[in-house]
Scaffold this motif. Structure first.
Motif, PDB file in Angstrom:
ATOM      1  N   ALA A  10       0.831  -1.208   0.000  1.00  0.00           N
ATOM      2  CA  ALA A  10       0.000   0.000   0.000  1.00  0.00           C
ATOM      3  C   ALA A  10       0.865   1.257   0.000  1.00  0.00           C
ATOM      4  O   ALA A  10       0.585   2.222  -0.720  1.00  0.00           O
ATOM      5  CB  ALA A  10      -0.942  -0.014   1.206  1.00  0.00           C
ATOM      6  N   ARG A  11       1.915   1.242   0.786  1.00  0.00           N
ATOM      7  CA  ARG A  11       2.811   2.408   0.851  1.00  0.00           C
ATOM      8  C   ARG A  11       3.539   2.597  -0.476  1.00  0.00           C
ATOM      9  O   ARG A  11       3.677   3.724  -0.960  1.00  0.00           O
ATOM     10  CB  ARG A  11       3.814   2.210   1.993  1.00  0.00           C
ATOM     11  N   ALA A  12       3.967   1.501  -1.094  1.00  0.00           N
ATOM     12  CA  ALA A  12       4.625   1.587  -2.397  1.00  0.00           C
ATOM     13  C   ALA A  12       3.665   2.178  -3.429  1.00  0.00           C
ATOM     14  O   ALA A  12       4.057   3.017  -4.248  1.00  0.00           O
ATOM     15  CB  ALA A  12       5.104   0.207  -2.838  1.00  0.00           C
ATOM     16  N   ALA A  13       2.407   1.767  -3.380  1.00  0.00           N
ATOM     17  CA  ALA A  13       1.399   2.297  -4.307  1.00  0.00           C
ATOM     18  C   ALA A  13       1.189   3.794  -4.082  1.00  0.00           C
ATOM     19  O   ALA A  13       1.058   4.559  -5.047  1.00  0.00           O
ATOM     20  CB  ALA A  13       0.090   1.543  -4.140  1.00  0.00           C
ATOM     21  N   GLU A  14       1.171   4.214  -2.836  1.00  0.00           N
ATOM     22  CA  GLU A  14       1.032   5.644  -2.535  1.00  0.00           C
ATOM     23  C   GLU A  14       2.203   6.433  -3.118  1.00  0.00           C
ATOM     24  O   GLU A  14       2.005   7.482  -3.748  1.00  0.00           O
ATOM     25  CB  GLU A  14       0.975   5.868  -1.024  1.00  0.00           C
ATOM     26  N   TYR A  15       3.403   5.935  -2.900  1.00  0.00           N
ATOM     27  CA  TYR A  15       4.590   6.625  -3.415  1.00  0.00           C
ATOM     28  C   TYR A  15       4.580   6.667  -4.942  1.00  0.00           C
ATOM     29  O   TYR A  15       4.916   7.688  -5.546  1.00  0.00           O
ATOM     30  CB  TYR A  15       5.874   5.974  -2.908  1.00  0.00           C
ATOM     31  N   LEU A  16       4.197   5.577  -5.571  1.00  0.00           N
ATOM     32  CA  LEU A  16       4.163   5.547  -7.030  1.00  0.00           C
ATOM     33  C   LEU A  16       3.095   6.505  -7.568  1.00  0.00           C
ATOM     34  O   LEU A  16       3.332   7.221  -8.539  1.00  0.00           O
ATOM     35  CB  LEU A  16       3.892   4.131  -7.537  1.00  0.00           C
ATOM     36  N   ALA A  17       1.937   6.540  -6.920  1.00  0.00           N
ATOM     37  CA  ALA A  17       0.845   7.398  -7.384  1.00  0.00           C
ATOM     38  C   ALA A  17       1.227   8.871  -7.374  1.00  0.00           C
ATOM     39  O   ALA A  17       0.840   9.625  -8.260  1.00  0.00           O
ATOM     40  CB  ALA A  17      -0.394   7.163  -6.522  1.00  0.00           C
ATOM     41  N   ARG A  18       1.995   9.276  -6.398  1.00  0.00           N
ATOM     42  CA  ARG A  18       2.351  10.696  -6.325  1.00  0.00           C
ATOM     43  C   ARG A  18       3.731  11.010  -6.911  1.00  0.00           C
ATOM     44  O   ARG A  18       4.142  12.166  -6.947  1.00  0.00           O
ATOM     45  CB  ARG A  18       2.254  11.190  -4.884  1.00  0.00           C
ATOM     46  N   SER A  19       4.433   9.996  -7.411  1.00  0.00           N
ATOM     47  CA  SER A  19       5.818  10.189  -7.850  1.00  0.00           C
ATOM     48  C   SER A  19       5.967  11.176  -9.005  1.00  0.00           C
ATOM     49  O   SER A  19       6.981  11.844  -9.110  1.00  0.00           O
ATOM     50  CB  SER A  19       6.461   8.854  -8.227  1.00  0.00           C
ATOM     51  N   THR A  23       7.081  16.649  -4.565  1.00  0.00           N
ATOM     52  CA  THR A  23       7.998  17.745  -4.251  1.00  0.00           C
ATOM     53  C   THR A  23       9.374  17.143  -3.954  1.00  0.00           C
ATOM     54  O   THR A  23       9.495  15.927  -3.736  1.00  0.00           O
ATOM     55  CB  THR A  23       7.509  18.520  -3.017  1.00  0.00           C
ATOM     56  N   PRO A  24      10.419  17.964  -3.913  1.00  0.00           N
ATOM     57  CA  PRO A  24      11.746  17.437  -3.551  1.00  0.00           C
ATOM     58  C   PRO A  24      11.741  16.764  -2.175  1.00  0.00           C
ATOM     59  O   PRO A  24      12.409  15.741  -1.980  1.00  0.00           O
ATOM     60  CB  PRO A  24      12.637  18.670  -3.564  1.00  0.00           C
ATOM     61  N   VAL A  25      10.989  17.302  -1.242  1.00  0.00           N
ATOM     62  CA  VAL A  25      10.910  16.691   0.094  1.00  0.00           C
ATOM     63  C   VAL A  25      10.245  15.327   0.010  1.00  0.00           C
ATOM     64  O   VAL A  25      10.706  14.349   0.624  1.00  0.00           O
ATOM     65  CB  VAL A  25      10.145  17.626   1.071  1.00  0.00           C
ATOM     66  N   GLN A  26       9.179  15.224  -0.765  1.00  0.00           N
ATOM     67  CA  GLN A  26       8.487  13.945  -0.924  1.00  0.00           C
ATOM     68  C   GLN A  26       9.382  12.929  -1.641  1.00  0.00           C
ATOM     69  O   GLN A  26       9.378  11.746  -1.299  1.00  0.00           O
ATOM     70  CB  GLN A  26       7.187  14.138  -1.704  1.00  0.00           C
ATOM     71  N   ARG A  27      10.148  13.404  -2.601  1.00  0.00           N
ATOM     72  CA  ARG A  27      11.061  12.502  -3.312  1.00  0.00           C
ATOM     73  C   ARG A  27      12.111  11.948  -2.364  1.00  0.00           C
ATOM     74  O   ARG A  27      12.413  10.753  -2.367  1.00  0.00           O
ATOM     75  CB  ARG A  27      11.737  13.231  -4.467  1.00  0.00           C
ATOM     76  N   ARG A  28      12.678  12.813  -1.527  1.00  0.00           N
ATOM     77  CA  ARG A  28      13.677  12.364  -0.561  1.00  0.00           C
ATOM     78  C   ARG A  28      13.048  11.363   0.413  1.00  0.00           C
ATOM     79  O   ARG A  28      13.654  10.343   0.737  1.00  0.00           O
ATOM     80  CB  ARG A  28      14.265  13.558   0.197  1.00  0.00           C
ATOM     81  N   GLU A  29      11.803  11.621   0.832  1.00  0.00           N
ATOM     82  CA  GLU A  29      11.098  10.702   1.740  1.00  0.00           C
ATOM     83  C   GLU A  29      10.924   9.335   1.075  1.00  0.00           C
ATOM     84  O   GLU A  29      11.159   8.295   1.693  1.00  0.00           O
ATOM     85  CB  GLU A  29       9.729  11.295   2.085  1.00  0.00           C
TER      86      GLU A  29
END
Length: 106
Positions: A10-19, A23-29
């Motif tokens: 689920a977390r991987a799907a969340e990251y992929l959906a917003r990738s 933002t740079p902060v989200q990318r680093r996260e």
């Protein structure tokens, strides 16, 4: 699938959906999360591959042509149903008007 595996997926799907709009902060996260556990990276990679395959299938010209033909057939079918309902309604109105006229002369 275990609860932990489901949580990771689920977390991987969340990251992929917003990738694509992260933002740079989200990318680093996301990158930190991927580096934190090999299971994170594997789950994310599986989703990337799935997305790639799905995009390839959806971009297939033959599939698009079939989908277009199906959509046209559906629209024709809807027009036919609309016409059929109109005929039924007009027929009922005609029969009703005839019945009212027949009973009013009795």
């Amino acid at each position: 699938m275990s609860h932990e595996s489901e949580r990771i997926a689920a977390r991987a799907a969340e990251y992929l959906a917003r990738s694509r709009e992260e933002t740079p902060v989200q990318r680093r996260e996301r990158e930190e999360w991927l580096a934190a556990d090999p299971r994170h990276f594997m789950a994310y990679q599986r989703l990337l591959q799935l997305e790639e395959h799905a995009t390839g299938v959806l971009d297939d010209p033959e599939l698009q042509a079939i989908t277009e033909r199906d959509l046209e057939a559906l629209q024709r079918s809807r027009r036919w149903r609309r016409c059929a309902w109109l005929v039924v309604v007009l027929l009922l109105l005609f029969v009703g008007a005839y019945a009212i006229g027949a009973f009013s002369t009795v």
